[in-house]
Motif scaffolding. Structure first.
Motif: not given
Length: 145
Positions: A23-49
């Motif tokens: 259960a804790e692993s699944l909760r952590v996984w959801a947080r990591l997925e959110a952080k990954q989504a934000a980091a990926h979007a920022r990296l894509l934006g910087a690369f594109d800019a």
């Protein structure tokens, strides 16, 4: 380190783990997925800019993603849209960065705020993020859509 964690979950004895650990692993996984989504979007934006796609002879970030990361057309469009969405929605971007809301709630909040007149979208987004981080996300989705 991330790859080692994935290897553990892909090859480890997950049924042998205590349910509380699962259960804790699944909760952590959801947080990591959110952080990954934000980091990926920022990296894509910087690369594109920084005109990264053009440096590789591509006309757009979507074309670059398809060719160099071997994702489908739909995935490339989705990733590019996510980067644009987070640039336009700073409250959601911050909540994802901190892992306070999941990627799916973040997408929903962006869409919900986008249905309001432009002059109210920032305030609506902020209210929805505050509600989601305070535990009201389930209620928001049930009432709002």
């Amino acid at each position: 380190m991330a790859e080692a964690a994935f290897d553990f979950f892909n090859r480890g004895d997950l049924p042998g783990l205590p349910v509380a650990v699962q259960a804790e692993s699944l909760r952590v996984w959801a947080r990591l997925e959110a952080k990954q989504a934000a980091a990926h979007a920022r990296l894509l934006g910087a690369f594109d800019a920084g005109e990264g796609p053009k440096a590789d002879g591509q006309s757009s970030i979507g074309a670059w993603l398809r060719l160099f990361t071997r994702v489908s057309d739909a995935a490339a469009k989705g990733q590019a849209a996510a980067a644009r969405r987070l640039r336009r929605n700073p409250h959601v971007a911050e909540a994802l960065t901190s892992g306070a809301v999941t990627a799916s709630y973040g997408r929903w909040i962006c869409g919900a705020a986008g249905r309001f007149p432009a002059e109210h979208q920032d305030a609506i987004e902020e209210i929805l993020v505050e509600a989601a981080t305070a535990g009201g996300a389930c209620m928001i989705l049930c009432v709002g859509g």
